[in-house]
Design a protein around this motif. Structure first.
Motif, short mmCIF file in Angstrom:
data_model
loop_
_atom_site.label_atom_id
_atom_site.label_comp_id
_atom_site.label_asym_id
_atom_site.label_seq_id
_atom_site.Cartn_x
_atom_site.Cartn_y
_atom_site.Cartn_z
N UNK A 175 76.12 16.38 61.68
CA UNK A 175 75.52 17.40 62.87
C UNK A 175 74.56 17.59 62.75
N UNK A 176 74.03 17.96 61.00
CA UNK A 176 72.33 18.90 61.06
C UNK A 176 71.12 17.27 61.91
N UNK A 177 71.53 16.08 61.57
CA UNK A 177 70.27 14.59 62.34
C UNK A 177 70.72 15.27 63.96
N UNK A 178 71.77 15.70 64.71
CA UNK A 178 72.05 16.10 65.40
C UNK A 178 70.69 17.48 66.06
N UNK A 179 71.08 18.21 65.41
CA UNK A 179 70.85 19.75 65.55
C UNK A 179 69.32 19.41 65.39
N UNK A 180 68.86 18.78 64.24
CA UNK A 180 67.30 18.48 64.80
C UNK A 180 66.88 17.83 65.76
N UNK A 195 69.21 29.99 67.31
CA UNK A 195 70.37 29.47 67.67
C UNK A 195 70.94 28.30 66.48
N UNK A 196 70.30 26.76 67.15
CA UNK A 196 69.85 25.63 66.50
C UNK A 196 70.30 25.59 64.86
N UNK A 197 68.87 26.91 64.99
CA UNK A 197 68.28 26.95 63.53
C UNK A 197 69.42 27.40 62.39
N UNK A 198 69.97 28.20 63.33
CA UNK A 198 70.61 29.73 61.74
C UNK A 198 72.00 28.09 61.91
N UNK A 199 72.14 27.77 62.95
CA UNK A 199 73.20 26.56 62.48
C UNK A 199 73.25 25.56 61.00
N UNK A 200 72.33 25.72 60.79
CA UNK A 200 72.09 24.77 59.78
C UNK A 200 72.52 25.34 58.44
N UNK A 201 72.33 26.92 58.15
CA UNK A 201 72.96 27.59 57.20
C UNK A 201 74.11 27.31 56.75
N UNK A 202 74.96 26.95 58.18
CA UNK A 202 76.90 26.32 57.99
C UNK A 202 76.12 25.01 56.57
#
Length: 218
Positions: A175-180, A195-202
């Protein structure tokens, strides 16, 4: 079929003491009643009798009322009655409530088909049903890597509105690759990026570090 809990309990225990042979015909008739509450209660009562569960599940899983199809899934889960097959049967249901119930039931299963079933459900996310998205998250808990990979391989479009939701909710290592990619993508508005940057917290680990670095070096 009383709304009074004590009366319902007494009726339930009496019917179960009478046994399947003496009650099946009457309860099956009630399952076809016009009153949907009576139908659900009759299905649950009969379905919990030894030897009747599979027959009841088969009948109500084809009911026109989506609530009855949900009862079928819940009854199958409690009885441990071929839940995977039932999820596969109902995974393309017209009702998103039924599909949510399929997803939640999927969380309890193991096996090689689970990820594929999850992907099948995830591909139907429309990008606007937050409850369905959360049901998918519950379903994939503990199995995110396999589920996310299966979704991508099944044609999951990570850059669509619905696909971005899946990526945002995912806890898989991919997922992190796709979030980026979403954060850097030209179709992502500035207002959406937090929103997507905050998702990295998980996320944690080298996959997250590499993804964040790719954003910084963009």
């Amino acid at each position: 079929m009383s709304s009074d809990l004590e009366s319902r309990y007494l009726g339930w225990t009496s019917l179960h003491k009478m046994g399947l042979d003496k009650t099946e015909k009457a309860l099956m008739k009630l399952i076809s009643d016009k009153d949907r509450i009576k139908r659900a209660r009759a299905a649950w009562c009969l379905g919990k009798m030894p030897g009747a569960g599979d027959k009841v599940i088969s009948k109500i899983s084809k009911d026109l009322d989506s609530d009855m199809r949900i009862v079928a899934i819940r009854l199958a889960r409690q009885l441990g009655s071929n839940v995977e097959s039932l999820i596969n049967e109902l995974s393309n249901d017209v009702s998103f409530q039924v599909k949510r119930e399929c997803a939640i039931a999927l969380r309890e299963l193991d096996g090689e088909n689970v990820a594929a079933l999850w992907a099948k459900l995830a591909l139907q996310h429309n990008g606007s049903d937050r409850w369905y998205l959360e049901a998918l998250g519950i379903a994939a808990d503990g199995n995110w890597d396999n589920c996310f990979k299966a979704w991508i391989e099944a044609g999951g479009k990570w850059d669509s509105k619905a696909g971005k939701d899946i990526v945002w909710r995912s806890r898989g290592k991919m997922a992190p690759e796709f979030l980026a990619k979403i954060v850097k993508g030209p179709n992502t508005n500035e207002e959406e990026k937090p929103r997507y940057m905050r998702a990295f917290d998980f996320h944690s680990g080298p996959e997250k570090d590499a993804a964040l670095q790719s954003i910084l070096l963009e």
